[in-house]
Every structure is written in C-alpha cells, then in structure tokens.
Design a protein around this motif. Structure first.
Motif, PDB file in Angstrom:
ATOM      1  N   GLN A 127       0.830  -1.207   0.000  1.00 31.56           N
ATOM      2  CA  GLN A 127       0.000   0.000   0.000  1.00 31.56           C
ATOM      3  C   GLN A 127       0.864   1.257   0.000  1.00 31.56           C
ATOM      4  O   GLN A 127       0.721   2.165   0.836  1.00 31.56           O
ATOM      5  CB  GLN A 127      -0.962   0.000   1.186  1.00 31.56           C
ATOM      6  N   ALA A 128       1.805   1.297  -0.951  1.00 31.50           N
ATOM      7  CA  ALA A 128       2.712   2.445  -1.069  1.00 31.50           C
ATOM      8  C   ALA A 128       1.925   3.708  -1.415  1.00 31.50           C
ATOM      9  O   ALA A 128       1.106   3.717  -2.332  1.00 31.50           O
ATOM     10  CB  ALA A 128       3.749   2.167  -2.157  1.00 31.50           C
ATOM     11  N   GLY A 129       2.172   4.771  -0.688  1.00 37.80           N
ATOM     12  CA  GLY A 129       1.479   6.032  -0.906  1.00 37.80           C
ATOM     13  C   GLY A 129       0.138   6.125  -0.228  1.00 37.80           C
ATOM     14  O   GLY A 129      -0.539   7.144  -0.380  1.00 37.80           O
ATOM     15  N   GLY A 130      -0.266   5.126   0.519  1.00 37.82           N
ATOM     16  CA  GLY A 130      -1.543   5.166   1.210  1.00 37.82           C
ATOM     17  C   GLY A 130      -2.611   4.390   0.456  1.00 37.82           C
ATOM     18  O   GLY A 130      -2.459   4.009  -0.714  1.00 37.82           O
ATOM     19  N   ARG A 131      -3.735   4.155   1.135  1.00 37.52           N
ATOM     20  CA  ARG A 131      -4.825   3.393   0.546  1.00 37.52           C
ATOM     21  C   ARG A 131      -5.436   4.181  -0.615  1.00 37.52           C
ATOM     22  O   ARG A 131      -5.710   5.383  -0.493  1.00 37.52           O
ATOM     23  CB  ARG A 131      -5.885   3.087   1.591  1.00 37.52           C
ATOM     24  N   GLY A 132      -5.644   3.497  -1.723  1.00 39.14           N
ATOM     25  CA  GLY A 132      -6.240   4.120  -2.896  1.00 39.14           C
ATOM     26  C   GLY A 132      -5.250   4.795  -3.805  1.00 39.14           C
ATOM     27  O   GLY A 132      -5.643   5.291  -4.872  1.00 39.14           O
ATOM     28  N   ALA A 133      -3.962   4.828  -3.450  1.00 42.08           N
ATOM     29  CA  ALA A 133      -2.961   5.458  -4.306  1.00 42.08           C
ATOM     30  C   ALA A 133      -2.676   4.576  -5.520  1.00 42.08           C
ATOM     31  O   ALA A 133      -2.692   3.345  -5.436  1.00 42.08           O
ATOM     32  CB  ALA A 133      -1.680   5.732  -3.528  1.00 42.08           C
ATOM     33  N   VAL A 134      -2.393   5.228  -6.652  1.00 50.18           N
ATOM     34  CA  VAL A 134      -2.126   4.519  -7.901  1.00 50.18           C
ATOM     35  C   VAL A 134      -0.695   4.813  -8.327  1.00 50.18           C
ATOM     36  O   VAL A 134      -0.272   5.981  -8.390  1.00 50.18           O
ATOM     37  CB  VAL A 134      -3.108   4.959  -9.010  1.00 50.18           C
ATOM     38  N   VAL A 135       0.048   3.749  -8.599  1.00 49.27           N
ATOM     39  CA  VAL A 135       1.451   3.873  -8.992  1.00 49.27           C
ATOM     40  C   VAL A 135       1.527   4.417 -10.413  1.00 49.27           C
ATOM     41  O   VAL A 135       0.910   3.870 -11.342  1.00 49.27           O
ATOM     42  CB  VAL A 135       2.163   2.516  -8.878  1.00 49.27           C
TER      43      VAL A 135
END
Length: 326
Positions: free
Chosen positions: A260-268
């Motif tokens: 969960q990089a960047g927090g929940r719901g974040a898109v790479v």
C-alpha cells in the motif's frame, strides 16, 4: 478222491466241501525223515515254519476276494507305466488368465481417451526436453535459426541456472529496492520512500519451515535475469532485454500495491529500481581482504502502464484490501 490230490494248486470241485490241507509236519518230539527233531517253540520269531495252527496254505497268495499287493515303483500297473498313471489335475483344465488391469480394464472409449492423453503428455515431455537441451547446448545452427522460439519456451519459468555447481559460488548479498511516484486519492503526486523488497522476503522466510518458491526466488531471479540481459549502462543487449525489464517492473508494481505504497487508494504512476550489493565478509581465520563498501546500481524511472498493474490495482478498481472489506 480229495480236492487237493492232484496238487496244491488244484481248485475244489463245485458242490463238495473244501478239504483241509494235511499237515505234513511230524508231531512234536518226533524226528523227521532227515533225522532232525522238531522244535518245541513253534510259532516263535526264531522258528522256520508257520505259527501253530496256521497251515502252509496261508502262505500261498490268495486268488479270490483279497486285494493284491501294490505294485512297486517301475512295475506296470494296469498295463501302464508309472509316468503314464492317471492325473486327476487334467480334469481341472489350464489355469484361468488373470483379469485385465490398467488401461486394458477400461471400456473402448475410455481406452482411446487414455491413449490420447498419454500421447499428448509424451509429446509435450519430448518437446520440453528438446527445448531445454537446445537452450543449454552450445550455439549451433538450430539455436541460431530458432533462438527466439526457444527463449519464449524457456523464460522465465524454465530458466536454467548452474551457479549452484559453479567453482566460485556467489559471495555477495544483493538487495533489490524500489520507490514509486503515486497519485494519491486527493490527486496529488507523491514519491514514496525506498522499499527494501529483499529484506521483506527475508522476514517472510525467517522461521518458516516451508517457504514458497515465490518468496525465495521470484525477486532474486527477476533481478538476475535483468542484469544478464543489460549492459552496465542499463541498455538491453538482446531480444530478452525488453522481456526482463517488463518482468521486473510487473513484480515491483505488485509488491508496492501489497505494501500500500502512498496510502490506501494510491495509484502507482512510475517506478525506480536499484540494487545494493555488499560482499560477504570472509571468516576470521581467513586472510582474504574484501571491501565492505556497498555498490549501488540505480535504474532509470519506468512508466507504469495498465498492463503492468495486476487485476484489482488498476485505476477505478478496488484494491485487494478494499475488495475483501466489501
């Protein structure tokens, strides 16, 4: 005339009573015509004559009513020799054959289906063995002409690695790390910290008696595959270079989503991979001198396409955690 006047073998005349055979033995205590006196213990085991009260005719083989002696071995019996005697096992006939087993026990349609399945497995096994042989064999006419087809069959699942049997095995610790630019739920683009994926694999394996093949080798083999197909400037040196880059990029994107990089719901949006290599220190008794300074190899940023994202991690789709919460 008596019935036995004509000899001891004469049969009695029908209608007349059977005459007793006269005892030609002299009375006890009388001498015989040859001057010998008869013994007083007739019937004892040492006597030469028949027991007392038994006539000499009892020693004659009986001809009527009684069974004859069994023929000795080799003597003809009923007109046949011993090896021609009656065998009652001949009535039972030959032994029955064993019931069919295996494929032969199946019905005809199932036999055909089983034969086709075995044929397909045999052909696939032969093709696989041939592909592996051509892959590890020295360069030849077949590998030069069909090298791409062989590589597509072998990589990445069936790649061959002989480092275990090398005279100088690996003496380095290689850690694969990644960071990413992600678009947060509020639309802001952020750069994450460096995630040490090799260390995370080590934590998952530590204390696990049966670690999976993915936990042990997936990331390590992906990095080895990339290094073997790129030069020091990170440029591909063959057709497999693009394949190794795509394979490594998809693995790190999947791992970032798991963390969960960047927090929940974040898109790479894009990723950057680097390796940190350190030498394994020699034992205390060794005089070998090695550098303990880590060597870092950092790759350029790779944009992440929709195909690089796993199902459930694409924009507009719930992640694995959100889907399970629903």
């Amino acid at each position: 005339m008596d019935a036995y006047d004509k000899g001891s073998n004469a049969r009695p005349v029908p209608g007349e009573p059977e005459a007793a055979v006269p005892d030609s033995r002299p009375p006890e205590g009388q001498e015989t015509s040859d001057g010998h006196e008869t013994a007083d213990d007739h019937g004892t085991p040492d006597s030469h004559g028949p027991p007392v009260g038994q006539t000499p005719s009892a020693r004659i083989p009986q001809q009527y009513g009684d069974q004859q002696e069994q023929p000795y071995e080799g003597q003809q019996y009923g007109g046949q020799h011993d090896d021609e005697r009656y065998d009652d096992t001949a009535l039972a006939g030959p032994p029955l054959p064993p019931p069919p087993a295996g494929i032969a026990a199946l019905s005809l349609p199932y036999q055909i289906a089983a034969a086709l399945a075995l044929a397909v497995v045999a052909v696939a096994a032969c093709v696989h063995v041939g592909m592996v042989f051509l892959h590890v064999a020295p360069s030849n006419t077949v590998t030069k002409q069909h090298g791409q087809a062989i590589d597509e069959w072998i990589y990445p699942e069936f790649e061959q690695n002989w480092k275990l049997f090398a005279p100088n095995p690996l003496q380095q610790n290689i850690a694969v790390q990644v960071r990413a630019d992600v678009r947060a739920a509020d639309g802001e683009i952020r750069t994450t910290r460096w995630y040490d994926l090799s260390a995370l694999d080590g934590v998952a394996i530590d204390g696990n008696l049966l670690p999976s093949h993915t936990q042990q080798n997936e990331l390590r083999r992906a990095w080895d595959f990339f290094v073997a197909t790129h030069d020091n400037a990170n440029r591909p040196n063959g057709l497999r270079g693009a394949l190794s880059e795509k394979y490594l990029r998809r693995i790190v994107v999947l791992r970032l989503d798991r963390e969960q990089a960047g927090g929940r719901g974040a898109v790479v949006q894009q990723v950057q991979v680097r390796s940190r290599t350190t030498n394994v220190p020699p034992p205390k008794w060794s005089q070998e001198q090695v550098s303990d300074k880590p060597i870092v190899r950092q790759l350029p940023w790779w944009p992440v396409s929709e195909a690089d994202r796993a199902a459930g991690t694409r924009p507009g789709e719930p992640t694995g955690t959100e889907a399970s919460a629903r």
